[in-house]
Design an enzyme around this catalytic site. Sequence first.
Site, short mmCIF file in Angstrom:
data_model
loop_
_atom_site.label_atom_id
_atom_site.label_comp_id
_atom_site.label_asym_id
_atom_site.label_seq_id
_atom_site.Cartn_x
_atom_site.Cartn_y
_atom_site.Cartn_z
N HIS A 134 0.58 -1.46 -0.29
CA HIS A 134 0.35 0.30 -0.19
C HIS A 134 0.82 1.46 0.18
O HIS A 134 0.62 2.06 -0.63
CB HIS A 134 -0.49 0.21 1.29
CG HIS A 134 -1.83 1.09 1.14
ND1 HIS A 134 -3.36 1.21 1.16
CD2 HIS A 134 -1.50 2.48 1.87
CE1 HIS A 134 -3.46 2.80 1.95
NE2 HIS A 134 -1.92 2.66 1.95
N GLU A 135 1.80 0.84 1.23
CA GLU A 135 2.85 2.59 1.17
C GLU A 135 3.56 3.17 -0.17
O GLU A 135 3.48 3.72 -1.38
CB GLU A 135 4.01 1.83 1.82
CG GLU A 135 3.16 2.51 3.60
CD GLU A 135 1.76 3.75 4.27
OE1 GLU A 135 2.35 4.29 2.83
OE2 GLU A 135 0.92 3.25 4.77
N HIS A 138 1.05 4.27 -3.16
CA HIS A 138 1.79 5.91 -2.62
C HIS A 138 2.99 6.72 -3.38
O HIS A 138 2.72 7.36 -4.24
CB HIS A 138 1.84 6.19 -1.12
CG HIS A 138 0.45 6.54 -0.58
ND1 HIS A 138 -0.76 6.63 -0.97
CD2 HIS A 138 -0.44 5.12 0.76
CE1 HIS A 138 -2.06 6.70 -0.51
NE2 HIS A 138 -1.47 5.84 0.60
N GLU A 204 -6.60 6.84 -0.72
CA GLU A 204 -6.55 6.08 0.10
C GLU A 204 -6.95 4.65 -0.66
O GLU A 204 -6.29 3.83 -0.42
CB GLU A 204 -7.40 6.13 1.92
CG GLU A 204 -6.04 6.92 2.35
CD GLU A 204 -4.22 5.94 3.05
OE1 GLU A 204 -4.27 5.41 2.80
OE2 GLU A 204 -3.43 7.50 2.50
#
Length: 316
Positions: A134-135, A138, A204
């Site tokens: 997930h990071e 980003h 998100e």
Amino acid sequence: MNHVKTFMLLAGLTALFVGIGYLIGGVAGMLIALVLAAGMNLFSYWNADKIVLRMYRAQPVDESHPNPVVRTYVEDVVRMAADAGLPRPAVAIIPNDQPNAFATGRDPAHAAVCATTGLLDMLSRDEVRGVMAHELAHVKNRDTLTMTVTATVAGAVSALANFALFFGGDDRDRPGGIIGTLALMILAPMAAALVQMAISRAREYEADRVGAEIAGDPRALASALEKIEAHARRIHNPTAERNPASGQLFIINPLAGRGADNLFSTHPATGNRVRALMDLALKTGRPAPRPTTPSATAVPSTPAAAPARPASGPWG
């Protein structure tokens, strides 16, 4: 959220900062705030990531770390970054018991991803992979610069609003007068939080989707989000409490430990994110994961002192 809308929201946040300067000091105050805002945005572009990493006492780690859990964490991040077509990011751990993680950096070539020691202690390897994917999402989506600059400017808006009462709050000749000053102190931080929320929430959801693709396991990320949410409500993150504008950087709101008001939360409801990930898992035909337990090799608060021990549990 498209880049044009994000740019407009960032411009609105900067305009809010300049408007506060006008209400505090008239035209002179507005010009000073404009110069400060320009300087802040430029400084944030080059240095905000370093400030955030220092603020949270992030400690760089690599494959030579004596703790096998940390080594595996680094190896998984590096492998997933390569699979996603990203340059190798800096990898760090944060000595904090609250399970959480964030990414920062002005572009993929200068990115850093960080996990707390609590995250590595409490989650299985697959769940940690899901969180760090997930990071990395980003980073891939170039969200990190926007989120870091937004956190910097929003924090400055709130601080300037709090200073308003000390800059001639009783001077009725000043724009807005005492009533305007009081309204400013209340409404400006709320407006800044709304802009943060608008910028962050859609990002998100997108990072969840892309992160699930990078890790190849939507269910693991969904499980991780549920665990992080549950523990974040019970374990405080003192640094985030002192710097609430930085809370949007994390995968789950780090302020939840103090019962923070979610009306202006920069994060979508965790339940909604989990449902979206489970729907994605069904569409991709991903089977339900095997039951796992957190790592039995704890990561100490001072990572450099971690003894080298055999890996156990799902980290083995």
